[in-house]
Design an enzyme around this catalytic site. Structure first.
Site, short mmCIF file in Angstrom:
data_model
loop_
_atom_site.label_atom_id
_atom_site.label_comp_id
_atom_site.label_asym_id
_atom_site.label_seq_id
_atom_site.Cartn_x
_atom_site.Cartn_y
_atom_site.Cartn_z
N LYS A 15 0.72 -1.34 0.05
CA LYS A 15 -0.05 -0.03 0.08
C LYS A 15 0.95 1.37 0.08
O LYS A 15 0.64 2.19 -0.81
CB LYS A 15 -0.92 -0.04 1.13
CG LYS A 15 -2.15 -1.26 1.18
CD LYS A 15 -2.97 -1.26 2.50
CE LYS A 15 -2.19 -0.91 3.85
NZ LYS A 15 -1.33 -2.17 4.12
N ARG A 90 -9.65 1.22 8.65
CA ARG A 90 -9.45 -0.16 9.27
C ARG A 90 -10.31 -1.16 9.83
O ARG A 90 -10.19 -2.07 10.10
CB ARG A 90 -8.12 -0.15 9.90
CG ARG A 90 -6.71 -0.68 8.91
CD ARG A 90 -5.57 -0.30 9.96
NE ARG A 90 -4.43 -1.32 9.62
CZ ARG A 90 -3.19 -0.46 9.22
NH1 ARG A 90 -3.25 0.75 8.67
NH2 ARG A 90 -2.32 -1.30 9.31
N ARG A 129 11.75 -5.33 5.01
CA ARG A 129 11.41 -3.85 4.71
C ARG A 129 12.38 -3.03 5.28
O ARG A 129 12.41 -3.26 6.69
CB ARG A 129 9.97 -3.61 5.15
CG ARG A 129 9.59 -2.18 5.25
CD ARG A 129 7.98 -1.98 4.98
NE ARG A 129 7.27 -2.18 6.24
CZ ARG A 129 6.19 -2.15 6.32
NH1 ARG A 129 5.26 -1.64 5.51
NH2 ARG A 129 5.43 -2.45 7.58
N ARG A 162 11.36 -1.17 11.08
CA ARG A 162 10.50 -0.76 12.19
C ARG A 162 10.32 -1.98 13.09
O ARG A 162 10.23 -3.24 13.02
CB ARG A 162 8.90 -0.75 11.47
CG ARG A 162 8.70 0.68 10.76
CD ARG A 162 7.56 0.57 9.84
NE ARG A 162 6.28 0.10 10.47
CZ ARG A 162 5.20 0.14 9.82
NH1 ARG A 162 5.16 0.43 8.62
NH2 ARG A 162 4.07 -0.62 10.34
N ARG A 173 -0.34 -8.72 13.42
CA ARG A 173 -0.90 -7.58 12.53
C ARG A 173 -1.65 -8.32 11.44
O ARG A 173 -2.74 -7.79 11.12
CB ARG A 173 0.06 -6.88 11.94
CG ARG A 173 0.54 -5.98 12.93
CD ARG A 173 1.95 -5.10 12.63
NE ARG A 173 2.00 -4.50 11.58
CZ ARG A 173 2.98 -4.46 10.67
NH1 ARG A 173 4.38 -5.08 10.97
NH2 ARG A 173 3.05 -3.65 9.53
P1 ADP Z 1 1.19 -1.56 7.41
O1 ADP Z 1 1.93 -0.40 6.41
O2 ADP Z 1 2.33 -2.49 7.77
O3 ADP Z 1 -0.09 -1.87 7.02
P2 ADP Z 1 0.94 0.79 9.09
O4 ADP Z 1 1.99 1.78 8.78
O5 ADP Z 1 -0.49 1.12 8.17
O6 ADP Z 1 1.29 -0.45 8.79
O7 ADP Z 1 0.04 0.82 10.53
C1 ADP Z 1 0.92 0.59 11.65
C2 ADP Z 1 0.30 0.45 12.81
O8 ADP Z 1 -0.25 1.61 13.05
C3 ADP Z 1 -0.97 -0.58 13.03
O9 ADP Z 1 -0.43 -1.92 13.22
C4 ADP Z 1 -1.76 -0.02 13.86
O10 ADP Z 1 -1.49 -0.17 15.30
C5 ADP Z 1 -1.61 1.55 13.76
N1 ADP Z 1 -2.66 1.86 12.79
C6 ADP Z 1 -2.30 2.60 11.50
N2 ADP Z 1 -3.69 2.90 10.87
C7 ADP Z 1 -4.39 2.37 11.52
C8 ADP Z 1 -5.91 2.47 11.66
N3 ADP Z 1 -6.62 3.07 10.70
N4 ADP Z 1 -6.73 2.26 12.71
C9 ADP Z 1 -6.05 1.91 14.09
N5 ADP Z 1 -4.70 1.58 13.90
C10 ADP Z 1 -4.04 1.92 12.84
P1 ADP Z 2 2.05 -2.09 3.09
O1 ADP Z 2 2.01 -0.32 3.28
O2 ADP Z 2 0.99 -2.42 2.79
O3 ADP Z 2 2.53 -2.53 4.57
P2 ADP Z 2 4.70 -1.53 1.76
O4 ADP Z 2 4.54 -0.86 0.82
O5 ADP Z 2 5.39 -0.88 3.01
O6 ADP Z 2 3.36 -2.12 2.30
O7 ADP Z 2 5.51 -2.96 1.31
C1 ADP Z 2 5.76 -4.07 2.11
C2 ADP Z 2 7.46 -4.39 1.85
O8 ADP Z 2 7.17 -5.10 0.40
C3 ADP Z 2 8.30 -3.33 1.36
O9 ADP Z 2 9.75 -3.77 1.76
C4 ADP Z 2 8.32 -2.99 0.08
O10 ADP Z 2 9.50 -2.40 -0.56
C5 ADP Z 2 8.09 -4.23 -0.51
N1 ADP Z 2 7.00 -4.45 -1.72
C6 ADP Z 2 5.97 -3.67 -2.04
N2 ADP Z 2 5.46 -4.09 -3.24
C7 ADP Z 2 6.33 -5.22 -3.92
C8 ADP Z 2 6.00 -5.89 -4.83
N3 ADP Z 2 5.16 -5.63 -5.84
N4 ADP Z 2 7.06 -7.00 -5.15
C9 ADP Z 2 7.65 -7.27 -4.10
N5 ADP Z 2 8.05 -6.36 -3.03
C10 ADP Z 2 7.16 -5.28 -2.81
#
Ligand code: ADP
Ligand code: ADP
Length: 217
Positions: A15, A90, A129, A162, A173
């Site tokens: 995302k 979410r 990541r 992270r 998660r």
């Molecule tokens: P990822 O990119 O791996 O999906 P995020 O960076 O979006 O993770 O979120 C990291 C953490 O921040 C989540 O595990 C949660 O604890 C909190 N968080 C982020 N967005 C939300 C939301 N919309 N509602 C509740 N908690 C959230």
């Molecule tokens: P999210 O915000 O959904 O948690 P991220 O964009 O942070 O996901 O991506 C999670 C990890 O996967 C990062 O290390 C990113 O560089 C990698 N990644 C993202 N898209 C791809 C893809 N299409 N193929 C392989 N690795 C990816």
């Protein structure tokens, strides 16, 4: 009418990676609730202190805190044309709150792409990541490495892993996503807004599918 796009998908689906590219292409603000929480953690704000334990356990921060934070963010001038929302909503309660907030702002959700990636792949992606300290740009040590190890290509800041990307927290998660967030797939499908995207493809192919889905609307 301002247009808002909601990116759905499990942690690690891509995302953040996609939101950055698509927001720039479409000239929309990129709002990441995770980045907003991390800024509050770094600044040790009251919100940061309240959210910290939930984030460290890989749980969702309570809806009232999250909704208030996003409501504030949507007031900023860079959302004048709309925004790409990454990580919010979410829960169904957050989705209902978003609809209300947007009605007040003369905006609406026009498309909800859901990036699908199987759990085994998510664990591998999050394990490798690396995130930039300054602005949250993301890299992967194998799949999307920075030009220079440990340094962000875009702003030169330090890359870090992270705390919540360690395997135990990642597993939690993913469970939380399945239990609390995946009901939003049906929520937006019923409203005719959902677009399923295959997130296992290369980054550029995922971007192409996302742009095609968004432009269709
Ligand atoms: P990822 O990119 O791996 O999906 P995020 O960076 O979006 O993770 O979120 C990291 C953490 O921040 C989540 O595990 C949660 O604890 C909190 N968080 C982020 N967005 C939300 C939301 N919309 N509602 C509740 N908690 C959230
Ligand atoms: P999210 O915000 O959904 O948690 P991220 O964009 O942070 O996901 O991506 C999670 C990890 O996967 C990062 O290390 C990113 O560089 C990698 N990644 C993202 N898209 C791809 C893809 N299409 N193929 C392989 N690795 C990816």
């Amino acid at each position: 009418m301002r247009t808002f796009i909601v990116l759905l998908g499990p942690p690690g689906a891509g995302k953040g990676t996609q939101a950055q590219i698509v927001a720039e292409t479409l000239q929309l603000a990129h709002i990441s609730s995770g980045d907003l929480f991390r800024e509050n953690l770094k600044g040790q704000t009251e919100l940061g202190k309240q959210a910290q334990d939930f984030i460290n356990r890989g749980e969702l921060v309570p809806d009232d805190l999250t909704i208030a934070m996003v409501r504030d963010r949507l007031q900023r001038p860079d959302c004048a044309q709309g925004a790409l929302l990454d990580g919010f909503p979410r829960t169904p309660a957050q989705a209902d709150a978003l609809t209300e907030m947007l009605a007040d702002l003369d905006g609406k959700v026009v498309c909800v792409p859901c990036i699908n990636v199987p759990s085994e792949v998510l664990v591998e992606r999050l394990g490798g990541r690396w995130t930039c300290r300054a602005q949250g740009h993301v890299y992967h040590q194998l799949y999307n490495p920075p030009k220079e190890t440990g340094k962000c290509d875009i702003d030169g800041s330090e890359l870090y892993q992270r705390d919540d990307d360690k395997p135990e927290t990642v597993a939690n998660r993913i469970r939380v996503y399945l239990a609390q967030t995946s009901p939003l797939i049906e929520y937006y499908q019923k409203r005719g807004l959902l677009a399923e995207i295959d997130g296992t493809q290369e980054i550029s192919a995922v971007t192409a599918d996302l742009l095609a889905a968004i432009r269709k609307d």
